[in-house]
Scaffold this active site. Structure first.
Site, PDB file in Angstrom:
ATOM      1  N   GLY A  73       0.722  -1.046   0.034  1.00  0.00           N
ATOM      2  CA  GLY A  73      -0.055  -0.076  -0.180  1.00  0.00           C
ATOM      3  C   GLY A  73       0.894   1.200  -0.008  1.00  0.00           C
ATOM      4  O   GLY A  73       0.522   2.334  -0.524  1.00  0.00           O
ATOM      5  N   THR A  74       1.788   1.460   0.740  1.00  0.00           N
ATOM      6  CA  THR A  74       2.707   2.471   0.889  1.00  0.00           C
ATOM      7  C   THR A  74       3.246   2.916  -0.498  1.00  0.00           C
ATOM      8  O   THR A  74       3.276   3.997  -0.908  1.00  0.00           O
ATOM      9  CB  THR A  74       3.947   2.307   1.855  1.00  0.00           C
ATOM     10  OG1 THR A  74       3.127   2.055   3.258  1.00  0.00           O
ATOM     11  CG2 THR A  74       4.731   3.533   1.975  1.00  0.00           C
ATOM     12  N   ASN A 155      -8.152   4.122   8.490  1.00  0.00           N
ATOM     13  CA  ASN A 155      -7.724   2.878   9.246  1.00  0.00           C
ATOM     14  C   ASN A 155      -7.805   2.967  10.599  1.00  0.00           C
ATOM     15  O   ASN A 155      -7.790   2.183  11.333  1.00  0.00           O
ATOM     16  CB  ASN A 155      -6.190   2.734   8.643  1.00  0.00           C
ATOM     17  CG  ASN A 155      -5.321   3.739   8.571  1.00  0.00           C
ATOM     18  OD1 ASN A 155      -5.736   4.903   7.990  1.00  0.00           O
ATOM     19  ND2 ASN A 155      -4.237   3.775   9.489  1.00  0.00           N
ATOM     20  N   GLN A 183      -8.043  -0.590   2.935  1.00  0.00           N
ATOM     21  CA  GLN A 183      -8.800  -0.925   4.245  1.00  0.00           C
ATOM     22  C   GLN A 183     -10.180  -1.438   3.513  1.00  0.00           C
ATOM     23  O   GLN A 183     -10.934  -2.184   4.159  1.00  0.00           O
ATOM     24  CB  GLN A 183      -9.074   0.072   4.996  1.00  0.00           C
ATOM     25  CG  GLN A 183      -8.020   0.565   5.857  1.00  0.00           C
ATOM     26  CD  GLN A 183      -7.458  -0.724   6.902  1.00  0.00           C
ATOM     27  OE1 GLN A 183      -8.097  -1.454   7.257  1.00  0.00           O
ATOM     28  NE2 GLN A 183      -6.105  -0.336   7.190  1.00  0.00           N
ATOM     29  N   SER A 203      -3.501  -3.023  -0.682  1.00  0.00           N
ATOM     30  CA  SER A 203      -2.172  -4.047  -0.177  1.00  0.00           C
ATOM     31  C   SER A 203      -2.868  -5.448   0.267  1.00  0.00           C
ATOM     32  O   SER A 203      -3.646  -5.468   1.016  1.00  0.00           O
ATOM     33  CB  SER A 203      -1.910  -3.037   0.996  1.00  0.00           C
ATOM     34  OG  SER A 203      -0.739  -3.868   1.755  1.00  0.00           O
ATOM     35  N   HIS A 205      -1.705  -7.832   2.211  1.00  0.00           N
ATOM     36  CA  HIS A 205      -1.799  -8.485   3.558  1.00  0.00           C
ATOM     37  C   HIS A 205      -3.076  -8.118   4.395  1.00  0.00           C
ATOM     38  O   HIS A 205      -3.126  -8.354   5.325  1.00  0.00           O
ATOM     39  CB  HIS A 205      -0.386  -8.055   4.190  1.00  0.00           C
ATOM     40  CG  HIS A 205      -0.163  -6.739   4.746  1.00  0.00           C
ATOM     41  ND1 HIS A 205      -0.506  -6.342   5.819  1.00  0.00           N
ATOM     42  CD2 HIS A 205       0.409  -5.603   3.815  1.00  0.00           C
ATOM     43  CE1 HIS A 205      -0.062  -5.051   6.075  1.00  0.00           C
ATOM     44  NE2 HIS A 205       0.283  -4.609   4.767  1.00  0.00           N
ATOM     45  N   THR A 241      11.894  -7.235 -11.254  1.00  0.00           N
ATOM     46  CA  THR A 241      11.610  -8.518 -11.521  1.00  0.00           C
ATOM     47  C   THR A 241      10.109  -8.897 -10.846  1.00  0.00           C
ATOM     48  O   THR A 241       9.948  -8.769  -9.492  1.00  0.00           O
ATOM     49  CB  THR A 241      12.443  -9.790 -11.340  1.00  0.00           C
ATOM     50  OG1 THR A 241      13.473  -9.491 -12.013  1.00  0.00           O
ATOM     51  CG2 THR A 241      11.672 -11.003 -11.303  1.00  0.00           C
ATOM     52  N   CYS A 329       1.424   1.701  11.878  1.00  0.00           N
ATOM     53  CA  CYS A 329       2.569   2.268  11.236  1.00  0.00           C
ATOM     54  C   CYS A 329       3.210   3.493  12.416  1.00  0.00           C
ATOM     55  O   CYS A 329       4.297   3.809  12.078  1.00  0.00           O
ATOM     56  CB  CYS A 329       2.303   2.789  10.142  1.00  0.00           C
ATOM     57  SG  CYS A 329       1.550   1.812   8.899  1.00  0.00           S
TER      58      CYS A 329
END
Ligand code: PLP
Length: 389
Positions: A73-74, A155, A183, A203, A205, A241, A329
């Site tokens: 996401g970042t 978030n 989110q 993102s 995860h 890659t 974070c």
């Protein structure tokens, strides 16, 4: 009481779904090729990447070529803001950006950085629930506005913004629209056409996929200056890659999240509302933060009057309950959250930020265990005030 850890931090991250792990496994060992290679092992990896693109595109309602894979996401947020800002600057198209005062730092701090780089940024204020309205965006537009970035769901406090409405407005004004939807998957609709978005960050995860992979949907013909250079991969938009194993995992996770979305939401809503009601009944200091109904289905967040959220969370951890204050974070930061400050949270509640976010495996027994422990700890911490303030 059971030894099982009650995990209530699903906005921070989620465990990888075993069905996703299963699909990923061959790509660690036998199907390990580099998609850029000319030989058959490389070609097989390339096909797997294309299939994953198609699977994701079906969920987002876009073309597979409009997806740029990133590390999460970042990176997606950084690429969207810096990429569009620099591409527009090179075309002399303007230097004004609009965002909100409650964005994740992956957007907020990048906007601040762009200010030092000659851009003017408007940070829209939010209401007491942390929401922005389409009319505010309309009022802030200037002829030189090149990009608007508004998060889908916050978030820290779970509030959902009226993205489709803002999107329709911006499409009619021909202004590019980026949405941090990190989110949202598995909880809110993601069709980029229905939302009228030009760029959207995800993102993996956060939706039961592997860590280290995310994506930026970039509508065809959107000007974007690449931020990772040194290779021709992904049509020159992001060199490096492609991690096919992670891409395959993210695609499977997103397909599952979307297929099970209705069922997940139906299960989470009553649990969320019970959690809110029970916490407020058992802990008089607890005030719900964020919107009461326009909020993520599994998300609850509170501002505790006169108590210290972090020290309470550390004690909750000792009791086997894993939860966070605001953003994972910024953990350990002794300053009040920029989201709380923007929402105008009462100064006596600023350090009392706690967030309990339910996930696919959460149950009413987890909610009850949290409420029981939280009430007992609040009682203990109340006696320690003012030391814990
Ligand atoms: N945007 C939002 C709204 C988030 O909640 C997060 C993570 O917490 C991010 C961006 C950053 O995502 P990642 O941790 O995958 O880089």
């Amino acid at each position: 009481m059971s030894d099982e850890i009650v995990y209530l931090d699903h906005s921070a991250t989620t465990p990888t779904d075993p069905r996703v792990v299963e699909v990923m496994l061959p790509y660690f060992t036998t199907q390990f090729g580099n998609p850029a290679s000319l030989h058959s092992i490389g070609k097989a990896a390339g096909r797997a990447e294309q299939e994953a693109r198609a699977k994701i595109a079906a969920v987002l309602g876009c073309d597979p070529s409009e997806l740029i894979f990133t590390s999460g996401g970042t990176e997606s947020d950084n690429l969207a803001l810096i990429g569009v800002a620099h591409a527009m600057k090179a075309r002399n198209r303007g230097n004004h950006i609009i965002t909100t005062s409650v964005e994740h730092h992956a957007v907020y701090d990048v906007a601040k950085m762009l200010e030092t780089d000659g851009f003017e940024v408007t940070y829209l204020p939010v209401d007491a629930y942390g929401r922005v309205m389409a009319a505010q965006v309309a009022d802030a537009l200037r002829p030189e506005t090149v990009l608007v970035s508004v998060m889908y769901a916050n978030n820290e406090v779970g509030t959902v913004n009226p993205i489709a409405e803002i999107g329709a407005l911006l499409r009619s004004k021909r202004v590019l629209f980026h949405v941090d939807a990190v989110q949202a998957p598995g909880l809110l609709p993601l069709n980029v056409k229905a939302l009228s978005v030009d760029l959207m960050s995800l993102s993996s995860h956060k939706f039961y996929g592997p860590k280290g992979i995310g994506l930026l949907y970039t509508r065809r013909a959107t000007p974007l200056a690449p931020q990772m250079i040194g290779g021709t991969q992904q049509a020159h938009r992001r060199a490096g890659t492609e991690p096919v194993v992670l891409i395959v995992g993210m695609a499977e996770a997103l397909a599952l999240a979307e297929a099970e979305r209705e069922e997940t939401v139906a299960r989470l809503l009553p649990l969320r509302d019970a959690l809110i009601e029970k916490v407020q009944a058992a802990v008089p200091e607890a005030l719900l933060t964020g919107h009461p109904t326009e909020r993520l289905p599994g998300h609850t967040s509170f501002a505790l009057m006169g108590l210290n959220g972090d020290s309470l969370l550390l004690d909750l951890n000792e009791m086997g309950i894993a939860a966070s204050g605001g953003s994972a974070c910024t953990t350990g930061q002794q300053e009040p959250s920029h989201v709380f400050l923007a929402m105008g949270v009462d100064p006596d509640r600023l350090m009392g930020q706690v967030r309990f976010v339910l996930g696919k495996h959460s149950t009413m027994a987890h909610v009850d265990r949290l409420v029981y422990q939280l009430a007992a700890l609040a009682e203990r911490h109340r006696k320690m005030v003012p030391d814990v303030r």
